[in-house]
Design a protein around this motif. Structure first.
Motif, PDB file in Angstrom:
ATOM      1  N   GLU A   1      -7.595 112.087  52.458  1.00 46.38           N
ATOM      2  CA  GLU A   1      -6.732 111.192  53.206  1.00 46.38           C
ATOM      3  C   GLU A   1      -7.581 110.461  54.237  1.00 46.38           C
ATOM      4  O   GLU A   1      -8.267 111.093  55.040  1.00 46.38           O
ATOM      5  CB  GLU A   1      -5.628 111.999  53.896  1.00 46.38           C
ATOM      6  CG  GLU A   1      -4.649 111.170  54.654  1.00 46.38           C
ATOM      7  CD  GLU A   1      -3.580 112.008  55.340  1.00 46.38           C
ATOM      8  OE1 GLU A   1      -2.694 111.400  55.946  1.00 46.38           O
ATOM      9  OE2 GLU A   1      -3.650 113.248  55.287  1.00 46.38           O
TER      10      GLU A   1
ATOM     11  N   ILE B   1      -7.279 107.768  57.264  1.00 46.18           N
ATOM     12  CA  ILE B   1      -6.372 107.063  58.169  1.00 46.18           C
ATOM     13  C   ILE B   1      -7.236 106.187  59.065  1.00 46.18           C
ATOM     14  O   ILE B   1      -8.139 106.690  59.741  1.00 46.18           O
ATOM     15  CB  ILE B   1      -5.550 108.048  59.012  1.00 46.18           C
ATOM     16  CG1 ILE B   1      -4.797 109.010  58.112  1.00 46.18           C
ATOM     17  CG2 ILE B   1      -4.587 107.296  59.923  1.00 46.18           C
ATOM     18  CD1 ILE B   1      -4.228 110.214  58.826  1.00 46.18           C
TER      19      ILE B   1
ATOM     20  N   CYS C   1      -5.544 106.078  51.241  1.00 49.07           N
ATOM     21  CA  CYS C   1      -5.741 105.360  52.500  1.00 49.07           C
ATOM     22  C   CYS C   1      -4.413 104.964  53.133  1.00 49.07           C
ATOM     23  O   CYS C   1      -3.461 104.619  52.440  1.00 49.07           O
ATOM     24  CB  CYS C   1      -6.572 104.105  52.265  1.00 49.07           C
ATOM     25  SG  CYS C   1      -8.170 104.462  51.537  1.00 49.07           S
ATOM     26  N   SER C   2      -4.393 105.016  54.460  1.00 51.36           N
ATOM     27  CA  SER C   2      -3.244 104.533  55.218  1.00 51.36           C
ATOM     28  C   SER C   2      -3.737 103.956  56.539  1.00 51.36           C
ATOM     29  O   SER C   2      -4.848 104.241  56.978  1.00 51.36           O
ATOM     30  CB  SER C   2      -2.235 105.650  55.458  1.00 51.36           C
ATOM     31  OG  SER C   2      -2.805 106.685  56.220  1.00 51.36           O
TER      32      SER C   2
ATOM     33  N   ASP D   1      -2.898 103.528  60.606  1.00 53.20           N
ATOM     34  CA  ASP D   1      -2.151 104.031  61.757  1.00 53.20           C
ATOM     35  C   ASP D   1      -2.544 103.163  62.943  1.00 53.20           C
ATOM     36  O   ASP D   1      -3.638 103.307  63.489  1.00 53.20           O
ATOM     37  CB  ASP D   1      -2.483 105.496  62.016  1.00 53.20           C
ATOM     38  CG  ASP D   1      -1.698 106.089  63.177  1.00 53.20           C
ATOM     39  OD1 ASP D   1      -0.920 105.350  63.823  1.00 53.20           O
ATOM     40  OD2 ASP D   1      -1.860 107.293  63.435  1.00 53.20           O
TER      41      ASP D   1
END
Length: 177
Positions: free
Chosen positions: A110, A112, A141-142, A144
């Protein structure tokens, strides 16, 4: 929930070993994902906690999952129903997936970030993690926007906090000691 994890472990291990032996890892993975989704259904949860007999429970599950499961998969459902363990199917699926990734030398990571990462940045992260973890890396992927800058990377128990806030916290700790 940890109780279900303990219950699920032998079923996941048996299914995994059988799938490896028959070279059907992907097929078994798909079957278990489907069964886990069925077990998560609100109506099925209610049925699983009712006093329905094991034979009837197995019959219902096989009827629902029948086309998705081969004969061996249906046998797994029947055995789990006989032992009153169908509610552990989501945990069986999760543990099977973990065993499969370990076997295939893969890891889900993950990532971020504070802003969208470029293809080059993602490729660099992927290459460096593959070298460090000695595994094939699948990036999730993200963004924030609460991060001030940088990235936070999580791969299982490994956490790499390279965000601005993480760096400031480490600097603060170093100054205080």
């Amino acid at each position: 929930m940890s109780d279900l994890t303990t219950i699920a472990r032998p079923y996941a291990k048996a299914a995994f070993e059988f799938a490896v032996e028959k070279q059907q890892l992907d097929q078994w993975s798909q079957m278990l994902v489907f069964a886990a989704e069925v077990a998560k259904n609100d109506q099925m949860k209610e049925l699983l906690t009712s006093s329905t007999s094991a034979d009837k429970m197995a019959e219902i599950f096989v009827a629902i999952c029948g086309e998705q499961f081969d004969a061996h998969g249906q046998n797994l459902l029947k055995v789990m129903a006989e032992n009153g363990r169908l509610q552990a199917l989501p945990d069986v699926c999760a543990q099977f997936h973990a065993l499969k990734q370990e076997h295939e030398k893969k890891v889900d990571v993950e990532v971020i970030s504070a802003s969208e990462l470029s293809e080059q940045q993602l490729a660099d992260i992927s290459n460096k993690l593959e070298q460090r973890l000695e595994r094939k890396v699948q990036l999730n992927c993200s963004v924030d926007e609460t991060l001030l800058g940088g990235v936070v990377i999580r791969a299982g128990d490994l956490v790499i906090d390279n965000s601005a806030r993480g760096r400031l916290n480490r600097l603060s700790d170093a100054l205080q000691s």
